[in-house]
Scaffold this motif. Sequence first.
Motif, mmCIF file in Angstrom:
data_model
loop_
_atom_site.group_PDB
_atom_site.id
_atom_site.type_symbol
_atom_site.label_atom_id
_atom_site.label_comp_id
_atom_site.label_asym_id
_atom_site.label_seq_id
_atom_site.Cartn_x
_atom_site.Cartn_y
_atom_site.Cartn_z
ATOM 1 N N UNK A 1 -54.267 13.695 10.907
ATOM 2 C CA UNK A 1 -54.400 12.278 11.066
ATOM 3 C C UNK A 1 -53.051 11.584 11.044
ATOM 4 N N UNK A 2 -52.149 12.355 10.276
ATOM 5 C CA UNK A 2 -50.743 11.768 10.332
ATOM 6 C C UNK A 2 -50.051 11.761 11.667
ATOM 7 N N UNK A 3 -50.239 12.897 12.578
ATOM 8 C CA UNK A 3 -49.813 12.968 13.735
ATOM 9 C C UNK A 3 -50.598 12.084 14.672
ATOM 10 N N UNK A 4 -51.774 11.722 14.617
ATOM 11 C CA UNK A 4 -52.880 11.140 15.574
ATOM 12 C C UNK A 4 -52.469 9.516 15.196
ATOM 13 N N UNK B 1 -50.636 6.829 17.651
ATOM 14 C CA UNK B 1 -51.444 5.539 18.088
ATOM 15 C C UNK B 1 -50.511 4.261 17.887
ATOM 16 N N UNK B 2 -49.515 4.343 16.487
ATOM 17 C CA UNK B 2 -48.702 3.319 16.460
ATOM 18 C C UNK B 2 -47.516 2.999 17.210
ATOM 19 N N UNK B 3 -47.120 4.277 17.555
ATOM 20 C CA UNK B 3 -45.632 4.183 18.304
ATOM 21 C C UNK B 3 -45.985 4.499 19.918
ATOM 22 N N UNK B 4 -46.980 5.029 20.269
ATOM 23 C CA UNK B 4 -47.010 5.642 21.636
ATOM 24 C C UNK B 4 -46.129 6.868 22.097
ATOM 25 N N UNK B 5 -45.674 7.427 20.806
ATOM 26 C CA UNK B 5 -44.732 8.525 21.031
ATOM 27 C C UNK B 5 -45.488 9.895 20.823
ATOM 28 N N UNK B 6 -45.493 10.746 21.448
ATOM 29 C CA UNK B 6 -46.007 12.125 21.210
ATOM 30 C C UNK B 6 -45.025 12.798 20.173
ATOM 31 N N UNK B 7 -45.963 13.396 19.114
ATOM 32 C CA UNK B 7 -45.183 14.162 18.215
ATOM 33 C C UNK B 7 -45.844 15.759 18.131
ATOM 34 N N UNK B 8 -45.176 16.609 17.685
ATOM 35 C CA UNK B 8 -45.395 18.080 17.382
ATOM 36 C C UNK B 8 -46.042 18.136 16.038
ATOM 37 N N UNK B 9 -47.148 17.388 15.839
ATOM 38 C CA UNK B 9 -47.691 17.180 14.624
ATOM 39 C C UNK B 9 -46.971 16.433 13.291
#
Lengths: 309, 309
Positions: A191-194, A198-206
């Motif tokens: 959920x933290x990654x998701x 959702x908030x930033x539109x930025x892809x993160x590695x988990x």
Amino acid sequence: MALGFADAGVLAFDVGGTDMKSGVVTADGTVLALQRHKTPLDPQRPGEAILERIEQLYGEYSHQFPAGTFEAVGITVPGLVDEVHGVGIYSANLGWRDFPFRDLAEQRLGIPVAFGHDVASAGSAEMELGAAREFQDAMVMVVGTGIAAAIFTSGRPVTAGGFAGEIGHAMVPDPDGQGSVILESVGSAGAIAKRYRRITGTEVDGAREVLERAMTGEPEALKVWNQAVEALAFSICQCVSILGTEAVVIGGGLSAAGEALLEPLRSAVDDALDFQRRPVIRAAALGQDAGMLGSALKARARLLEVKLS
Amino acid sequence: MALGFADAGVLAFDVGGTDMKSGVVTADGTVLALQRHKTPLDPQRPGEAILERIEQLYGEYSHQFPAGTFEAVGITVPGLVDEVHGVGIYSANLGWRDFPFRDLAEQRLGIPVAFGHDVASAGSAEMELGAAREFQDAMVMVVGTGIAAAIFTSGRPVTAGGFAGEIGHAMVPDPDGQGSVILESVGSAGAIAKRYRRITGTEVDGAREVLERAMTGEPEALKVWNQAVEALAFSICQCVSILGTEAVVIGGGLSAAGEALLEPLRSAVDDALDFQRRPVIRAAALGQDAGMLGSALKARARLLEVKLS
């Protein structure tokens, strides 16, 4: 690590949603030939596919080690599990319903098989050998893609026919609104990654990357991280108020954050409690092997049961 | 009602915040000479004052009944209780801290004394003789001025050194805002009356009158009642998700509302749960005597312990 296996080794399997681990846990507690494979997925025959892989690996381990190296097998799986009858009641991710793992495995392998729930097994290992060793009333909370817990009162696991420990599906206040949402949708690593995406539109590695960004002071990352901590604290306080829990052990992927998670979590729990017991909150000690070690402990207990009967 | 007291009667006391009840529970389980007195309050020596009244009543009962009518005494009190050591750890309402009730009572009365928590005792009575008889994983929730619960897993009470069951102090969503408040401040009989008075400025004779007004369709009364039901449902769902609870028994003053409470409560719990077990929700069967009957059961167990040692 001594498992107290004075006279017998066992072969332990820990079947996860993505991977399955296996290894021989010897009489003196050493783990040998640890392997990791993709969990076989077959929507038509999900339980069968896993049993077949276990059978195949059992054959390979039997070939690799001298006869008598292991005298029982332990299998743990996710989902709803009836440990008493050895049945996988339901797994949303893997797809089985009421699959009699233990009896089928004993028929096919010809040696005693113990069958258990992955989180319950990991919890038992933490209680017997790991971070909860000195406690009687404890919760071992596995926080990864999802969240589930093993609950212990007076040193005994709470099973309730397989229905206990679903704290990931208990409600917490919705950080974005007035209602409630399930803990897993805010407090899990997934959920933290998701939520950050959702908030930033930025892809993160988990969740790990969200934490790294929070550490640099990035406001959105900090917000998502703190909301996860608050949600976990809320659920821990529910458990403490209801059960008088004296220790909470955090395992799973998110526990890799260490004190960056535990320190604010302790502080949030402390703020939220009144006269209730303040639980010790610490990281799991057995890491990713807890489920397999718990599976081995169960196999050992099953072997003793068979030998004594 | 048969308590299974084959060979001995006991004298049972149930000390509450306002009243204390006492009575002889005979060998065949009949309650004789039930009395109710004001609980003696002495801020300087709160535990002593209660013990003195118990000693006095013990003298009166001994005078009234033939020797051998009761062979042990049971005492239950509210607050935090260490049943193992027979100590009243803390009572906010009555004022003691670490008062060794059991040992002092045994010295003064000269017969075996069992000491327990009022809600835990009432819960044990409901589990052994009452509404939770056929269940192993249950919560007996006493909803009156405050809220507390007795929790059972695999048929055994959860004690956690006296810290279990404080569900009245677990958080629920604040019906008036975005934050959280304790269950007791929304879901108790006391809170229903208080919140109705605050909203309307109208004096009412307790939660019962709020319910009566809600039944006539008065919007404020309906709102306060429904918010109490939602809060109770929220906490019940926490318990179910964590423990896989199969039955919830509602006792205390609010349970007098019967189906006007239970029916919407079942519906709210059902709506809030997903794949979890649906608990049976029913009213307590032993009414106001549950605490005293639980006290008698404990006294009986203590007597057996002494006889066997």
